[in-house]
Design a protein around this motif. Structure first.
Motif, PDB file in Angstrom:
ATOM      1  N   GLU A 126      39.331   6.954  12.841  1.00 28.63           N
ATOM      2  CA  GLU A 126      39.686   5.508  13.107  1.00 28.63           C
ATOM      3  C   GLU A 126      40.078   5.003  14.542  1.00 28.63           C
ATOM      4  OE1 GLU A 126      39.211   1.782  13.255  1.00 28.63           O
ATOM      5  OE2 GLU A 126      38.576   2.944  12.246  1.00 28.63           O
ATOM      6  N   LEU A 127      41.014   6.910  15.280  1.00 31.16           N
ATOM      7  CA  LEU A 127      41.784   6.401  16.268  1.00 31.16           C
ATOM      8  C   LEU A 127      40.693   6.794  17.445  1.00 31.16           C
ATOM      9  CD1 LEU A 127      44.222   5.803  17.912  1.00 31.16           C
ATOM     10  CD2 LEU A 127      45.610   7.200  17.571  1.00 31.16           C
ATOM     11  N   ALA A 128      39.907   8.070  17.049  1.00 30.59           N
ATOM     12  CA  ALA A 128      38.690   8.638  18.093  1.00 30.59           C
ATOM     13  C   ALA A 128      37.729   8.345  18.689  1.00 30.59           C
ATOM     14  CB  ALA A 128      38.642  10.022  17.524  1.00 30.59           C
ATOM     15  N   ILE A 129      37.694   6.755  17.712  1.00 28.53           N
ATOM     16  CA  ILE A 129      36.103   6.115  18.119  1.00 28.53           C
ATOM     17  C   ILE A 129      36.362   5.037  19.227  1.00 28.53           C
ATOM     18  CG2 ILE A 129      34.751   6.614  16.235  1.00 28.53           C
ATOM     19  CD1 ILE A 129      35.460   3.291  15.268  1.00 28.53           C
ATOM     20  N   ARG A 130      38.075   4.964  19.117  1.00 29.39           N
ATOM     21  CA  ARG A 130      38.835   3.714  20.352  1.00 29.39           C
ATOM     22  C   ARG A 130      39.168   4.274  21.120  1.00 29.39           C
ATOM     23  NH1 ARG A 130      38.371  -0.158  17.071  1.00 29.39           N
ATOM     24  NH2 ARG A 130      38.294  -0.117  14.531  1.00 29.39           N
ATOM     25  N   LEU A 131      38.685   5.922  21.644  1.00 24.39           N
ATOM     26  CA  LEU A 131      39.655   6.105  22.917  1.00 24.39           C
ATOM     27  C   LEU A 131      38.492   6.922  23.104  1.00 24.39           C
ATOM     28  CD1 LEU A 131      43.372   7.761  21.214  1.00 24.39           C
ATOM     29  CD2 LEU A 131      42.711   5.631  22.476  1.00 24.39           C
ATOM     30  N   PRO A 132      37.874   6.409  24.973  1.00 25.26           N
ATOM     31  CA  PRO A 132      36.782   6.812  25.323  1.00 25.26           C
ATOM     32  C   PRO A 132      37.143   8.264  26.284  1.00 25.26           C
ATOM     33  CG  PRO A 132      37.668   4.804  26.312  1.00 25.26           C
ATOM     34  CD  PRO A 132      38.619   4.429  24.716  1.00 25.26           C
ATOM     35  N   HIS A 133      38.248   8.602  26.075  1.00 28.36           N
ATOM     36  CA  HIS A 133      38.515   9.384  27.148  1.00 28.36           C
ATOM     37  C   HIS A 133      39.195   9.849  26.379  1.00 28.36           C
ATOM     38  CE1 HIS A 133      37.488   7.631  30.662  1.00 28.36           C
ATOM     39  NE2 HIS A 133      38.439   5.709  30.286  1.00 28.36           N
ATOM     40  N   LEU A 134      39.747  10.914  25.132  1.00 32.01           N
ATOM     41  CA  LEU A 134      40.357  11.402  24.380  1.00 32.01           C
ATOM     42  C   LEU A 134      39.570  13.187  24.705  1.00 32.01           C
ATOM     43  CD1 LEU A 134      42.115  11.438  22.047  1.00 32.01           C
ATOM     44  CD2 LEU A 134      40.173  11.562  20.206  1.00 32.01           C
ATOM     45  N   ARG A 135      40.516  13.335  24.229  1.00 35.68           N
ATOM     46  CA  ARG A 135      39.937  15.385  25.018  1.00 35.68           C
ATOM     47  C   ARG A 135      39.248  16.018  24.260  1.00 35.68           C
ATOM     48  NH1 ARG A 135      41.928  19.185  28.341  1.00 35.68           N
ATOM     49  NH2 ARG A 135      42.122  17.314  30.446  1.00 35.68           N
ATOM     50  N   ALA A 136      39.575  16.131  22.521  1.00 34.99           N
ATOM     51  CA  ALA A 136      39.089  16.812  21.599  1.00 34.99           C
ATOM     52  C   ALA A 136      39.949  16.429  20.753  1.00 34.99           C
ATOM     53  CB  ALA A 136      39.517  17.750  21.405  1.00 34.99           C
ATOM     54  N   VAL A 137      38.642  16.556  19.177  1.00 34.54           N
ATOM     55  CA  VAL A 137      39.717  16.071  17.925  1.00 34.54           C
ATOM     56  C   VAL A 137      38.589  17.342  16.989  1.00 34.54           C
ATOM     57  CG1 VAL A 137      38.687  15.046  15.517  1.00 34.54           C
ATOM     58  CG2 VAL A 137      38.988  13.543  17.965  1.00 34.54           C
ATOM     59  N   ILE A 138      40.234  17.930  15.741  1.00 36.90           N
ATOM     60  CA  ILE A 138      40.248  18.898  15.545  1.00 36.90           C
ATOM     61  C   ILE A 138      40.323  18.100  14.061  1.00 36.90           C
ATOM     62  CG2 ILE A 138      41.524  20.510  14.003  1.00 36.90           C
ATOM     63  CD1 ILE A 138      42.144  21.041  16.715  1.00 36.90           C
ATOM     64  N   LEU A 139      39.228  18.496  12.962  1.00 31.15           N
ATOM     65  CA  LEU A 139      38.998  18.268  11.699  1.00 31.15           C
ATOM     66  C   LEU A 139      38.715  18.950  10.141  1.00 31.15           C
ATOM     67  CD1 LEU A 139      36.269  15.548  12.339  1.00 31.15           C
ATOM     68  CD2 LEU A 139      38.490  15.386  11.768  1.00 31.15           C
ATOM     69  N   HIS A 140      40.223  19.162   9.788  1.00 26.99           N
ATOM     70  CA  HIS A 140      41.050  20.322   9.143  1.00 26.99           C
ATOM     71  C   HIS A 140      40.439  19.908   7.168  1.00 26.99           C
ATOM     72  CE1 HIS A 140      44.123  23.621   7.550  1.00 26.99           C
ATOM     73  NE2 HIS A 140      43.147  22.867   6.358  1.00 26.99           N
ATOM     74  N   SER A 141      39.761  20.985   6.166  1.00 27.40           N
ATOM     75  CA  SER A 141      38.681  19.935   5.233  1.00 27.40           C
ATOM     76  C   SER A 141      38.618  18.722   5.401  1.00 27.40           C
ATOM     77  CB  SER A 141      39.989  20.324   4.462  1.00 27.40           C
ATOM     78  OG  SER A 141      40.062  21.654   4.297  1.00 27.40           O
ATOM     79  N   PRO A 142      37.932  18.000   6.339  1.00 25.52           N
ATOM     80  CA  PRO A 142      37.556  16.740   6.221  1.00 25.52           C
ATOM     81  C   PRO A 142      37.221  16.250   5.034  1.00 25.52           C
ATOM     82  CG  PRO A 142      36.070  17.645   7.629  1.00 25.52           C
ATOM     83  CD  PRO A 142      37.060  18.760   7.112  1.00 25.52           C
ATOM     84  N   ILE A 143      37.073  14.351   5.439  1.00 26.97           N
ATOM     85  CA  ILE A 143      35.902  13.998   4.220  1.00 26.97           C
ATOM     86  C   ILE A 143      34.672  13.350   4.352  1.00 26.97           C
ATOM     87  CG2 ILE A 143      38.157  13.858   2.273  1.00 26.97           C
ATOM     88  CD1 ILE A 143      38.662  10.828   2.885  1.00 26.97           C
ATOM     89  N   LEU A 144      33.737  12.808   3.750  1.00 25.12           N
ATOM     90  CA  LEU A 144      33.151  12.463   4.362  1.00 25.12           C
ATOM     91  C   LEU A 144      33.312  10.502   4.104  1.00 25.12           C
ATOM     92  CD1 LEU A 144      29.892  13.933   3.090  1.00 25.12           C
ATOM     93  CD2 LEU A 144      30.051  13.408   5.533  1.00 25.12           C
ATOM     94  N   SER A 145      33.499  10.449   3.116  1.00 28.20           N
ATOM     95  CA  SER A 145      34.263   9.213   2.740  1.00 28.20           C
ATOM     96  C   SER A 145      35.082   9.482   1.391  1.00 28.20           C
ATOM     97  CB  SER A 145      33.740   8.094   2.662  1.00 28.20           C
ATOM     98  OG  SER A 145      32.561   8.350   1.096  1.00 28.20           O
ATOM     99  N   GLY A 146      36.074   7.957   1.163  1.00 26.14           N
ATOM    100  CA  GLY A 146      37.162   8.280  -0.058  1.00 26.14           C
ATOM    101  C   GLY A 146      35.523   8.274  -1.324  1.00 26.14           C
ATOM    102  N   LEU A 147      34.578   8.038  -1.896  1.00 22.20           N
ATOM    103  CA  LEU A 147      34.038   7.579  -2.741  1.00 22.20           C
ATOM    104  C   LEU A 147      33.234   8.641  -2.537  1.00 22.20           C
ATOM    105  CD1 LEU A 147      32.688   5.813  -4.945  1.00 22.20           C
ATOM    106  CD2 LEU A 147      31.193   4.845  -3.171  1.00 22.20           C
ATOM    107  N   ARG A 148      32.826   9.387  -1.167  1.00 19.06           N
ATOM    108  CA  ARG A 148      31.765  10.840  -1.851  1.00 19.06           C
ATOM    109  C   ARG A 148      32.831  11.861  -1.974  1.00 19.06           C
ATOM    110  NH1 ARG A 148      29.750   7.318   2.518  1.00 19.06           N
ATOM    111  NH2 ARG A 148      27.604   7.807   2.837  1.00 19.06           N
TER     112      ARG A 148
END
Length: 378
Positions: free
Chosen positions: A155-177
């Motif tokens: 949610e924060l990443a899509i609002r920061l156009p100059h962000l250096r990088a993102v790491i997703l550890h065991s991420p979820i597609l969505s809560g329901l999924r």
């Protein structure tokens, strides 16, 4: 109706440790806030942050004098800063980064009750603290989201156009999924990461265990497929939801990723089209995203979900203008990133890996209380 649905979803989605694993105290000699029952360190600041939702959350900042980048870490479920303290300090040391960790509203000694919107306000408060108190620039921040923490991170990443990088550890597609293999996004779903990931403009590293019994391995693979800026993923064969830190490949791959993104010049320009696209995820029903998901679902059916070698690249998005230097750096990093077989049984853990692994075992860290079993088996 929306509020009632959100409250109902929160009951199923959030599991703060009860009771919290720590208390807060103030050192009389220094006036600094401390987390109880952990080794007190001078390079760790503990503080309370006010969120726009009216809550006060607890955060900790680990300083590394040699760091050029800062990790903003959103931890998983059923954990709090008392359990994460040692992990955070070790990651800061071995990855050579500053690290900000925080407890969600209702977790640890943070007040309020956890909800999707509150976690968004929580990470926003932590990010604001990095900017205002520590002078950290957006382009020097890497967002790290573990399990349910992938929600506020994206949610924060899509609002920061100059962000250096993102790491997703065991991420979820969505809560329901996580509970049901639905193929579309429903309005009452939470953490709609599947709709947001295509709008992240920076390199994304995805880490997932192939035997994850809580969040199926397909979640991580599908999110990786939808990334604009793909980086070589880490699929840990045999890894479950709670033990990925125990694999020697975990720290090695993180080091490699951070070293790679350190060499990338910060994003200087984002086109108007790219900026407009960042607003789209809030609607969660973008047609292009639906097409991308459909294509990814087809790919998932056509190949087995195993920890096989993955060839990856830092893809170049044509709708965004970046400096030639940044593009050349990405291509250079891409060529040097060879897909690895993460199941090499002959590789021995270094001392730093062993220390981190022992620490994970000792605190019984787990997103859904399952590492206790893994620790006892070990």
């Amino acid at each position: 109706m929306g509020s009632a649905t959100s409250s109902m979803a929160a009951k199923f989605a959030f599991f703060p440790p009860d009771p919290p694993s720590y208390n807060l105290s103030v050192d009389e000699s220094t006036g600094k806030m401390r987390i109880s029952d952990v080794h007190q360190r001078e390079d760790v600041d503990v503080m309370k942050l006010s969120t726009k939702k009216g809550n006060e959350i607890v955060a900790m900042y680990v300083k590394n004098p040699s760091a050029s980048l800062t990790l903003l870490y959103s931890h998983g479920n059923a954990a709090d800063l008392g359990q994460m303290h040692h992990i955070f300090t070790e990651l800061s040391l071995h990855l050579g980064v500053n690290l900000m960790g925080y407890d969600y509203s209702g977790y640890g000694q943070s007040n309020g009750k956890p909800s999707e919107q509150d976690t968004y306000a929580d990470i926003e408060a932590a990010y604001k603290c990095l900017e205002e108190k520590y002078g950290v620039k957006e382009e020097d921040i890497i967002l790290y989201g573990q399990s349910v923490g992938s929600g506020p991170a994206l949610e924060l990443a899509i609002r920061l156009p100059h962000l250096r990088a993102v790491i997703l550890h065991s991420p979820i597609l969505s809560g329901l999924r996580v509970m049901y293999p639905v193929k579309r996004t429903f309005w009452f779903d939470i953490y709609k990461n599947i709709d947001k990931i295509p709008f992240v403009n920076c390199p994304v590293l995805v880490i997932h265990g192939t035997e994850d019994e809580v969040v199926d391995f397909s979640h991580g693979k599908q999110l990786w497929e939808l990334c604009r800026e793909k980086y070589e993923p880490l699929w840990l064969k045999g890894g479950n939801h709670c033990n990925l830190e125990l694999y020697p490949e975990y720290l090695k791959h993180l080091r490699k990723f951070i070293s790679a993104v350190e060499k990338l010049p910060p994003i200087q320009n984002v086109t108007e089209q790219g900026t407009d696209q960042q607003e789209c995820p809030s609607k969660t029903t973008d047609q292009n995203t639906e097409k991308a998901r459909s294509s990814t679902d087809h790919k998932e059916k056509s190949r087995p979900s195993t920890g096989q070698r993955e060839k990856s690249r830092l893809s170049t998005d044509k709708s965004r203008t970046s400096t030639d230097r940044r593009e050349k750096s990405r291509k250079s990093i891409d060529r040097s990133g060879k897909a690895r077989n993460s199941t090499d049984q002959t590789e021995r853990a270094r001392n730093s890996f062993d220390r981190l692994g022992d620490m994970v075992r000792s605190v019984g860290l787990c997103n859904v209380d399952c590492l206790k079993q893994a620790a006892s088996e070990a």
